[in-house]
Design a protein around this motif. Structure first.
Motif, short mmCIF file in Angstrom:
data_model
loop_
_atom_site.label_atom_id
_atom_site.label_comp_id
_atom_site.label_asym_id
_atom_site.label_seq_id
_atom_site.Cartn_x
_atom_site.Cartn_y
_atom_site.Cartn_z
N TYR B 98 -5.58 85.59 122.10
CA TYR B 98 -4.16 85.54 121.80
C TYR B 98 -3.41 86.55 122.66
O TYR B 98 -3.79 87.72 122.73
CB TYR B 98 -3.90 85.86 120.32
N LYS B 100 -0.18 86.99 126.06
CA LYS B 100 0.37 86.44 127.30
C LYS B 100 -0.64 86.70 128.42
O LYS B 100 -0.45 87.55 129.30
CB LYS B 100 1.72 87.10 127.60
N HIS B 137 -4.17 81.43 123.58
CA HIS B 137 -3.04 81.11 122.73
C HIS B 137 -1.87 81.98 123.16
O HIS B 137 -1.82 83.18 122.81
CB HIS B 137 -3.38 81.37 121.26
N LEU B 138 -0.94 81.39 123.91
CA LEU B 138 0.21 82.16 124.37
C LEU B 138 1.15 82.44 123.22
O LEU B 138 1.23 81.66 122.26
CB LEU B 138 0.94 81.38 125.46
N PRO B 139 1.88 83.54 123.25
CA PRO B 139 2.84 83.84 122.18
C PRO B 139 3.93 82.75 122.17
O PRO B 139 4.28 82.22 123.23
CB PRO B 139 3.44 85.18 122.59
N GLU B 140 4.43 82.41 121.00
CA GLU B 140 5.55 81.45 120.94
C GLU B 140 6.78 82.08 121.55
O GLU B 140 7.03 83.27 121.38
CB GLU B 140 5.83 81.05 119.50
N GLU B 141 7.53 81.27 122.26
CA GLU B 141 8.78 81.79 122.85
C GLU B 141 9.73 82.23 121.75
O GLU B 141 9.89 81.54 120.75
CB GLU B 141 9.44 80.69 123.71
N ALA B 142 10.39 83.35 121.99
CA ALA B 142 11.34 83.85 120.97
C ALA B 142 12.61 83.03 121.03
O ALA B 142 12.89 82.34 122.02
CB ALA B 142 11.63 85.33 121.20
#
Lengths: 142, 142
Positions: B98, B100, B137-142
């Motif tokens: 998990y 970027k 698992h890339l962070p969800e875009e804010a």
């Protein structure tokens, strides 16, 4: 067989759980930022070796109706120096067996475990020389 | 390296401790009188494999300044059927990473661990086929 691991901190501290929820913890070396909060994985490998063999010895002595009052195991291991990865080179497993046990039955149980039955031993012996010894501690006379 | 084991009940429940007092527990199979109070030794071997490899992956990604937010590892293993001892035949290790992270850096970290650095993997691979996979698992875009 399935094991799941999750991280418990922002470094190397991990929790591993089996399918019934039993857990064990590992941590990394302080030299790389670990915090000595749990066993190191290579130590855990030795713990698995001892746990595995203890099951054999208890089981075999039980089948032979030998009255085992207690069992302790000491494992000393040497690792390859100045190598990455640093595998075990030598492992010595010593069994202290307590109870009114026949020497030859005690020796047979340990020998069968280390030479035949213990799965972890059979895996580890491919890359390390494993030796063993045992001592029977008879109960003190009343 | 030294590990000591002592028995906690009248059957197969053992406690292993390292030189700094960190402990792990093992137990035997209910089929032979164990009580499922702790991991079985062969499960613990997989936990050691995952713990060992997680250290490599966290360390390597850290060195490469890859922002690893979390890591989870799933290990599935098959054992030889109808054999004693029942060694592992196949082990699959899946990494969920998990953060970027660059795909190629993530893959390189996992590959270096499994193919080069992880001591437990290098021991276990002598008797089992070890495969691996990973997902970033890339962070969800804010």
């Amino acid at each position: 067989m399935e094991i799941n691991l999750r991280r418990l901190d922002d470094a190397y501290h991990m929790e591993a759980s089996n399918e019934t929820g039993e857990t064990v913890l590992t941590d990394g070396s302080p030299a790389i930022g670990g915090k000595n909060q749990a066993m190191r994985p290579m130590q855990m490998l030795l713990a698995a070796l001892g746990g595995c063999s203890s099951i054999d010895v208890v089981y075999i002595l039980g089948k032979q109706r030998q009255p085992l009052d207690d069992i302790k195991i000491n494992i000393k291991a040497e690792r390859a120096e100045n190598e990455t990865p640093a595998l075990f080179t030598k492992i010595h497993v010593h069994y202290d067996l307590y109870g009114k046990l026949k020497q030859e039955k005690a020796e047979q149980a340990v020998r069968l475990s280390m030479e035949k039955y213990c799965s972890v031993s059979k895996i580890v012996e491919k890359t390390a020389e494993i030796t063993w010894s045992y001592e029977v501690h008879l109960p003190e006379e009343a």
